[in-house]
Design a protein around this motif. Structure first.
Motif, PDB file in Angstrom:
ATOM      1  N   GLU A 157       2.096   7.904   4.418  1.00 27.14           N
ATOM      2  CA  GLU A 157       1.019   7.251   4.201  1.00 27.14           C
ATOM      3  C   GLU A 157       0.276   6.370   4.855  1.00 27.14           C
ATOM      4  O   GLU A 157      -0.225   5.960   5.408  1.00 27.14           O
ATOM      5  N   LEU A 158       1.252   6.028   5.334  1.00 25.91           N
ATOM      6  CA  LEU A 158       1.830   4.844   6.552  1.00 25.91           C
ATOM      7  C   LEU A 158       0.503   5.598   7.857  1.00 25.91           C
ATOM      8  O   LEU A 158       0.181   4.791   8.712  1.00 25.91           O
ATOM      9  N   ALA A 159       0.535   6.627   8.366  1.00 29.59           N
ATOM     10  CA  ALA A 159       0.286   6.980   9.581  1.00 29.59           C
ATOM     11  C   ALA A 159      -1.004   7.355   8.611  1.00 29.59           C
ATOM     12  O   ALA A 159      -1.765   6.853   9.942  1.00 29.59           O
ATOM     13  N   GLN A 160      -1.426   7.797   7.733  1.00 30.43           N
ATOM     14  CA  GLN A 160      -2.910   7.229   8.282  1.00 30.43           C
ATOM     15  C   GLN A 160      -2.660   6.260   7.657  1.00 30.43           C
ATOM     16  O   GLN A 160      -4.566   6.116   8.200  1.00 30.43           O
ATOM     17  N   LEU A 161      -2.477   5.117   7.608  1.00 31.78           N
ATOM     18  CA  LEU A 161      -3.526   3.449   7.873  1.00 31.78           C
ATOM     19  C   LEU A 161      -2.952   2.842   8.987  1.00 31.78           C
ATOM     20  O   LEU A 161      -4.816   2.540   9.344  1.00 31.78           O
ATOM     21  N   ILE A 219      12.653   1.451  11.355  1.00 34.53           N
ATOM     22  CA  ILE A 219      11.351   1.451   9.903  1.00 34.53           C
ATOM     23  C   ILE A 219      11.007   2.576   9.829  1.00 34.53           C
ATOM     24  O   ILE A 219      11.262   2.865   8.282  1.00 34.53           O
ATOM     25  N   HIS A 220      10.843   3.923  10.569  1.00 31.66           N
ATOM     26  CA  HIS A 220      11.129   4.834  10.149  1.00 31.66           C
ATOM     27  C   HIS A 220      12.058   5.696   8.899  1.00 31.66           C
ATOM     28  O   HIS A 220      11.418   6.228   8.209  1.00 31.66           O
ATOM     29  N   GLY A 221      12.745   5.390   9.906  1.00 29.11           N
ATOM     30  CA  GLY A 221      14.465   5.550   9.116  1.00 29.11           C
ATOM     31  C   GLY A 221      14.761   5.003   7.591  1.00 29.11           C
ATOM     32  O   GLY A 221      15.241   5.836   6.419  1.00 29.11           O
ATOM     33  N   THR A 222      13.856   3.412   7.314  1.00 26.64           N
ATOM     34  CA  THR A 222      14.100   3.582   5.844  1.00 26.64           C
ATOM     35  C   THR A 222      12.359   4.052   4.299  1.00 26.64           C
ATOM     36  O   THR A 222      12.801   3.851   3.877  1.00 26.64           O
ATOM     37  N   LEU A 223      11.792   4.428   5.837  1.00 27.40           N
ATOM     38  CA  LEU A 223      10.967   5.036   5.148  1.00 27.40           C
ATOM     39  C   LEU A 223      11.003   6.671   4.231  1.00 27.40           C
ATOM     40  O   LEU A 223      11.979   6.963   5.082  1.00 27.40           O
ATOM     41  N   THR A 224      10.550   6.909   2.992  1.00 31.77           N
ATOM     42  CA  THR A 224      10.319   8.066   2.124  1.00 31.77           C
ATOM     43  C   THR A 224       9.557   8.873   3.230  1.00 31.77           C
ATOM     44  O   THR A 224       8.412   8.277   3.839  1.00 31.77           O
ATOM     45  N   PRO A 225       9.351  10.746   3.181  1.00 31.68           N
ATOM     46  CA  PRO A 225       8.280  11.531   3.429  1.00 31.68           C
ATOM     47  C   PRO A 225       7.253  10.649   3.616  1.00 31.68           C
ATOM     48  O   PRO A 225       6.035  10.602   3.680  1.00 31.68           O
ATOM     49  N   GLU A 226       6.714  10.524   1.590  1.00 31.04           N
ATOM     50  CA  GLU A 226       5.147  10.373   1.705  1.00 31.04           C
ATOM     51  C   GLU A 226       4.933   8.989   2.154  1.00 31.04           C
ATOM     52  O   GLU A 226       4.024   8.947   2.247  1.00 31.04           O
ATOM     53  N   GLN A 227       5.760   7.912   2.254  1.00 30.71           N
ATOM     54  CA  GLN A 227       5.670   6.996   3.084  1.00 30.71           C
ATOM     55  C   GLN A 227       5.048   6.778   4.249  1.00 30.71           C
ATOM     56  O   GLN A 227       4.518   5.701   4.285  1.00 30.71           O
ATOM     57  N   ARG A 228       6.004   7.984   4.563  1.00 26.33           N
ATOM     58  CA  ARG A 228       5.626   7.883   6.799  1.00 26.33           C
ATOM     59  C   ARG A 228       3.782   8.306   7.044  1.00 26.33           C
ATOM     60  O   ARG A 228       3.978   7.714   7.247  1.00 26.33           O
ATOM     61  N   GLU A 248       0.916  -1.324  -0.521  1.00 28.06           N
ATOM     62  CA  GLU A 248       0.023  -0.519   0.123  1.00 28.06           C
ATOM     63  C   GLU A 248       0.751   1.328   0.376  1.00 28.06           C
ATOM     64  O   GLU A 248       0.504   1.902  -0.477  1.00 28.06           O
ATOM     65  N   ILE A 249       2.268   1.318   0.849  1.00 26.61           N
ATOM     66  CA  ILE A 249       3.538   2.769   0.701  1.00 26.61           C
ATOM     67  C   ILE A 249       4.019   1.976  -0.599  1.00 26.61           C
ATOM     68  O   ILE A 249       4.973   3.114  -0.385  1.00 26.61           O
ATOM     69  N   ASP A 250       3.879   1.160  -1.499  1.00 20.00           N
ATOM     70  CA  ASP A 250       4.785   1.443  -2.627  1.00 20.00           C
ATOM     71  C   ASP A 250       6.262   1.165  -1.961  1.00 20.00           C
ATOM     72  O   ASP A 250       7.079   1.878  -2.447  1.00 20.00           O
ATOM     73  N   ALA A 251       6.554   0.589  -1.234  1.00 18.70           N
ATOM     74  CA  ALA A 251       7.865   0.248  -0.507  1.00 18.70           C
ATOM     75  C   ALA A 251       8.819  -0.738  -1.617  1.00 18.70           C
ATOM     76  O   ALA A 251       8.113  -1.257  -2.442  1.00 18.70           O
ATOM     77  N   THR A 252      10.110  -0.141  -1.539  1.00 18.17           N
ATOM     78  CA  THR A 252      11.166  -0.106  -2.234  1.00 18.17           C
ATOM     79  C   THR A 252      11.235  -2.197  -2.377  1.00 18.17           C
ATOM     80  O   THR A 252      11.173  -2.822  -1.056  1.00 18.17           O
ATOM     81  N   ASP A 253      11.713  -3.125  -2.783  1.00  9.42           N
ATOM     82  CA  ASP A 253      12.566  -4.395  -1.924  1.00  9.42           C
ATOM     83  C   ASP A 253      13.986  -4.162  -1.564  1.00  9.42           C
ATOM     84  O   ASP A 253      13.002  -5.137  -0.531  1.00  9.42           O
ATOM     85  N   ALA A 254      14.604  -3.420  -1.226  1.00  7.69           N
ATOM     86  CA  ALA A 254      15.336  -2.776  -0.103  1.00  7.69           C
ATOM     87  C   ALA A 254      14.696  -2.411   1.127  1.00  7.69           C
ATOM     88  O   ALA A 254      14.955  -3.230   2.173  1.00  7.69           O
ATOM     89  N   GLN A 255      14.036  -1.829   0.640  1.00 11.02           N
ATOM     90  CA  GLN A 255      13.455  -1.168   2.659  1.00 11.02           C
ATOM     91  C   GLN A 255      11.901  -1.998   2.927  1.00 11.02           C
ATOM     92  O   GLN A 255      12.466  -2.512   3.951  1.00 11.02           O
ATOM     93  N   ARG A 256      11.764  -3.160   1.688  1.00 10.63           N
ATOM     94  CA  ARG A 256      10.507  -4.594   1.761  1.00 10.63           C
ATOM     95  C   ARG A 256      11.960  -5.534   3.478  1.00 10.63           C
ATOM     96  O   ARG A 256      11.455  -5.896   4.298  1.00 10.63           O
ATOM     97  N   GLU A 257      12.869  -5.593   2.463  1.00 12.12           N
ATOM     98  CA  GLU A 257      14.010  -6.405   3.180  1.00 12.12           C
ATOM     99  C   GLU A 257      14.650  -5.704   4.613  1.00 12.12           C
ATOM    100  O   GLU A 257      14.452  -6.938   5.398  1.00 12.12           O
ATOM    101  N   GLN A 258      14.489  -4.614   5.009  1.00  3.07           N
ATOM    102  CA  GLN A 258      15.122  -4.323   5.963  1.00  3.07           C
ATOM    103  C   GLN A 258      13.997  -4.464   6.882  1.00  3.07           C
ATOM    104  O   GLN A 258      14.071  -4.168   7.877  1.00  3.07           O
ATOM    105  N   ILE A 259      13.191  -3.574   6.700  1.00  9.12           N
ATOM    106  CA  ILE A 259      11.480  -3.942   7.336  1.00  9.12           C
ATOM    107  C   ILE A 259      11.467  -5.434   7.699  1.00  9.12           C
ATOM    108  O   ILE A 259      11.268  -5.380   8.947  1.00  9.12           O
TER     109      ILE A 259
END
Length: 157
Positions: free
Chosen positions: A140-144, A129-138, A54-65
């Motif tokens: 979107e995540l906050a809204q979720l 996790i916060h540090g791995t996300l872009t401001p836009e993703q953060r 839903e937040i369009d995470a990259t493969d690298a972000q997915r791996e870190q998270i």
């Protein structure tokens, strides 16, 4: 700052919930499934992957998270073992003719300390996790998280 705080609290709650996921299951089927560590792992992975999609995470972000999630899940599994041992010890103490209140209080204090430590580590995980996300993703995540919190509040009124 308010959204960042809300997101950190939401992430912390989500990660900490892993420790007690079997107790928050709503149906008997969910409880039965979550009682099995491999099933619990699959269900949590599914939920995390759904959010990451839903937040369009990259493969690298997915791996870190997922690495953070795996670390937290390992701690949660350890806490489940301790919890079961504590329950058995408390039950044995309560079955005795003269339960030792100091011993029971010590058990409670130990579990509270374990949970405090786990929640502190969950906060650290949320910040990581916060540090791995872009401001836009953060955002979107906050809204979720806000939506889920509102649903939860509505459901448990």
């Amino acid at each position: 700052m308010k959204k960042l705080t809300l997101m950190a609290i939401g992430l912390t709650a989500a990660l900490a919930a892993c420790a007690n996921a079997d107790e928050s299951a709503e149906t008997e089927t969910q409880q039965s499934a979550l009682a099995q560590p491999d099933m619990r792992q699959r269900m949590i992975n599914h939920r995390i992957d759904k959010v990451l999609t839903e937040i369009d995470a990259t493969d690298a972000q997915r791996e870190q998270i997922h690495a953070v999630k795996d670390r937290m899940m390992a701690q949660a599994e350890d806490m489940h073992g301790v919890r079961d041992e504590t329950r058995q010890a408390a039950l044995a103490e309560l079955r005795s003719d003269n339960p030792d209140s100091e011993k029971l209080h010590a058990m409670v204090d130990e579990r509270v300390e374990d949970m405090r430590q786990m929640l502190h580590e969950a906060v650290d995980a949320a910040v990581e996790i916060h540090g791995t996300l872009t401001p836009e993703q953060r955002d979107e995540l906050a809204q979720l998280i806000e939506e889920k919190m509102a649903e939860h509040e509505q459901k448990h009124r």
